[in-house]
Design a protein around this motif. Structure first.
Motif, PDB file in Angstrom:
ATOM      1  N   THR A 224      -5.139  -2.836  61.606  1.00 38.55           N
ATOM      2  CA  THR A 224      -4.331  -2.732  62.861  1.00 38.55           C
ATOM      3  C   THR A 224      -4.899  -1.715  63.746  1.00 38.55           C
TER       4      THR A 224
ATOM      5  N   GLN B 201       0.605  -6.108  67.272  1.00 40.83           N
ATOM      6  CA  GLN B 201       1.684  -7.119  67.100  1.00 40.83           C
ATOM      7  C   GLN B 201       1.228  -8.532  67.109  1.00 40.83           C
TER       8      GLN B 201
ATOM      9  N   ASP C 295      -0.281  -9.645  64.028  1.00 43.92           N
ATOM     10  CA  ASP C 295       0.465  -9.863  62.960  1.00 43.92           C
ATOM     11  C   ASP C 295       1.044 -11.280  63.352  1.00 43.92           C
TER      12      ASP C 295
ATOM     13  N   TYR D  59      -2.191 -10.972  58.475  1.00 43.07           N
ATOM     14  CA  TYR D  59      -1.796 -10.416  57.338  1.00 43.07           C
ATOM     15  C   TYR D  59      -1.106 -11.345  56.596  1.00 43.07           C
TER      16      TYR D  59
ATOM     17  N   PRO E 168      -0.379  -8.245  52.310  1.00 46.09           N
ATOM     18  CA  PRO E 168       0.938  -7.678  52.457  1.00 46.09           C
ATOM     19  C   PRO E 168       0.669  -6.028  52.678  1.00 46.09           C
TER      20      PRO E 168
ATOM     21  N   ARG F 241       0.067  -5.499  56.318  1.00 41.69           N
ATOM     22  CA  ARG F 241       1.001  -5.787  56.949  1.00 41.69           C
ATOM     23  C   ARG F 241       1.827  -4.404  57.109  1.00 41.69           C
TER      24      ARG F 241
ATOM     25  N   TYR G 175       0.144  -2.387  59.423  1.00 46.26           N
ATOM     26  CA  TYR G 175       0.376  -2.621  60.923  1.00 46.26           C
ATOM     27  C   TYR G 175       1.942  -1.958  61.122  1.00 46.26           C
TER      28      TYR G 175
END
Length: 615
Positions: free
Chosen positions: A438, A484, A487, A492, A496, A499, A502
């Protein structure tokens, strides 16, 4: 302004018109369309601002031609509000005021409005003479302290010379030496400025003063011949085949000019800050409440109050924490608060790189891999076919103590230098593996380097001034929105923990709203702000201490990220609801990028104009 495509079309037409009778047509085809009144105002402002900002000219690759003399100069920093800035900013607003706003195209209205908003912010900032040269609010955000852990000549000029000043000709090398001499003069000018500010009761908090003084002293300890900016000149001159004793001349300039000025600055800074306290916030400054209101205006480009920003951060922190909690539970991490579980994640061996040169090289390689992954997803979020070259480098060790954890240096507009994505690797523990994807979306693709690439690759359709104005909330909001987007595009899907990284980055920006306003409007101490970030986000204490110190030196700036992101997402939701099946994500994203960056106060109008164009 003629686009690159139109210019090439004109060349093709001129080639086809080969008869003498077509000569007049050929001449007309070669003539560029006249500039509009708005573009004349924008271009004049850009040229004049370049003359006041030689370093910007070099950063943008525009210190050539009529601006070639700027390559040997640094930005001025005289004590008090510089009258040249007063004249320039007032002149910009006067010329904008004379424009017929009814004759502006939608993009011109956005560009002119952006320049006017920034110039007005700079006019407001004159109320606060400390730490200010008159440009704050226009090109940069408020910085109350002339020298801090992140501001000042020592933290900026050597790396600027090393990474941005070109050394391809003898003239370039001589200009480099001239800038080393100017570096010495800048140090003395800074010393005069912060001494005058101290007399008025303005000094950085004691913890920032200690850090900044340590940086000055550490820089001074290095032998002149070993300074990176000296070695950089010698190596690059040799690589370019420029004969001369560049190492010896640069060493002499540092010893004879820079170090004596630095010695004077160390003495002056020690004296100026000897009575500094540990009070962190802007409320300690003269007219501090009004200063922070101005800082929030600059940082968020809205009229939101500190209380509104604070409450937004609290609410969104809770919402995002709930999402992180669900993922952690799905991974069997169920014990403790969200922050405590993320702290545990930070120390997992599978998320850490070795804290040595080999580990730092692995971090850089891992980031480059993530940039490749995000670049592959860009056709789904943008129709712009941008090259957006980007390099990844470690923050230079001599400035890493006060530097941000990650930041982007935009590419030169002339294509001579790619964007540089810097990552702070003072300790590799600052960047666990799950956080790097991210970060790369934010700093590189499709974040900062992608957005800035449009300014360099669009054939000159965007005025230069759009590359200079620091619309913090748009620029950082776009980068957070880019996180965003990645994502949403599935980056991701099988990761997990990525994420979690993120969402933690999103949550962290929400917590920034709380911490920044807490420090500057609600009397929070440094320790309280650090504790809040560590407990809520699970990020390391060293990293969060560095962050809080950054907010102390740049009030309001940290609030731009989430406020900008919130505005973009809200407007996207509005456009999707209104357009239905006619909504196109990539077209929406490109409409934002093509503005070059606007204040959030103008963004609604940009999106409304785009929607009208969709029918």
């Amino acid at each position: 302004m003629t686009t690159r495509r139109e210019a090439l079309g004109g060349i093709a037409m001129a080639t086809a018109l080969a008869t003498p009778a077509a000569a007049a047509v050929r001449r007309r085809a070669a003539v560029k369309p006249a500039k509009t009144a708005a573009r004349i105002v924008l271009d004049q402002a850009g040229q004049e601002l370049l003359r006041l900002n030689p370093q910007y000219a070099t950063s943008l690759g525009l210190d050539t031609g009529r601006n070639a003399d700027l390559r040997a100069r640094l930005d001025a920093a005289d004590p008090g509000i510089d009258p040249r800035w007063v004249s320039e900013i007032d002149g910009i607003r006067a010329r904008i005021g004379r424009l017929d706003k009814t004759r502006l195209s939608a993009i011109e209205a956005a560009q002119v409005g952006t320049l006017d908003y920034a110039a007005e912010s700079a006019q407001i900032g004159r109320r606060f003479a400390y730490g200010n040269d008159g440009s704050k609010g226009l090109l940069n955000g408020p910085a109350p302290y002339v020298v801090s852990q992140q501001d000042g000549a020592v933290t900026s000029i050597p790396e600027f010379l090393n990474s941005q000043h070109p050394v391809k000709t003898r003239a370039d090398a001589e200009a480099y030496l001239a800038r080393i001499a100017a570096f010495a003069r800048l140090l003395d000018s800074e010393s005069a400025r912060f001494t005058a500010d101290a007399t008025a009761g303005v000094t950085p908090p004691s913890f920032i003063a200690r850090n900044a003084l340590g940086q000055l002293q550490d820089y001074r300890k290095v032998a002149a011949s070993d300074q990176p900016m000296v070695q950089s000149l010698a190596k690059r001159a040799a690589a370019a085949g420029i004969a001369g004793d560049w190492q010896g001349r640069a060493t002499a300039a540092v010893n004879q000019l820079v170090y004596p000025a630095l010695d004077r600055q160390i003495i002056a800074f020690t004296r100026a800050t000897r009575n500094s306290t540990d009070v962190a916030g802007a409320q300690r400054l003269p007219d501090g409440e009004a200063f922070y209101a101005w800082a929030l205006r600059c940082g968020t480009t809205t009229s939101a109050s500190a209380s509104e920003v604070h409450q937004t951060g609290l609410r969104q922190n809770d919402e995002i924490k709930a999402r992180i909690d669900a993922i952690l539970q799905s991974q069997g991490m169920t014990r403790g608060s969200v922050g405590e579980r993320v702290v545990a994640l930070n120390s997992r061996p599978d998320q850490l790189f070795s804290n040595d040169d080999a580990g730092r090289a692995q971090v850089i390689a891992y980031i480059k891999g993530k940039i490749a992954a995000t670049r592959a997803l860009t056709p789904r979020v943008s129709h712009l076919k941008l090259r957006a070259p980007v390099d990844v480098k470690r923050v230079p060790p001599d400035i890493q103590d006060g530097a941000a954890l990650g930041y982007m240096q935009p590419a030169a507009l002339d294509g001579s230098r790619p964007a540089i994505y810097y990552v702070n690797l003072k300790s590799t523990s600052l960047w666990p593996k799950y956080q790097l994807a991210t970060l790369s979306a934010h700093e590189a693709i499709p974040g900062h380097s992608w957005q800035f690439a449009y300014l360099a690759e669009n054939g000159g359709d965007t005025p230069i001034v759009s590359s200079m104005i620091g619309n913090n909330a748009f620029v950082e909001g776009w980068a957070l929105y880019s996180e965003q987007l990645m994502d949403e595009m599935g980056l991701y899907a099988n990761d997990p923990l990525g994420r979690v990284g993120y969402l933690q980055a999103q949550q962290f920006r929400a917590c920034r709203l709380v911490a920044d306003t807490g420090l500057h409007a609600f009397g929070w101490s440094r320790d309280k702000a650090v504790d809040f970030l560590v407990q809520q986000t699970g990020k390391g204490r060293d990293a969060m201490t560095s962050e809080i110190d950054r907010y102390c030196a740049s009030p309001g700036q940290a609030c731009g990220y989430k406020m900008g992101h919130n505005a973009i997402v809200a407007l996207r939701d509005k456009a999707r609801a209104r357009l239905g099946a006619r909504f196109d994500l990539a077209s929406f994203d490109d409409a934002l990028i093509k503005t070059g960056g606007v204040p959030l106060a103008l963004l609604d109008g940009v999106v409304d104009s785009w929607m009208r164009g969709r029918g």
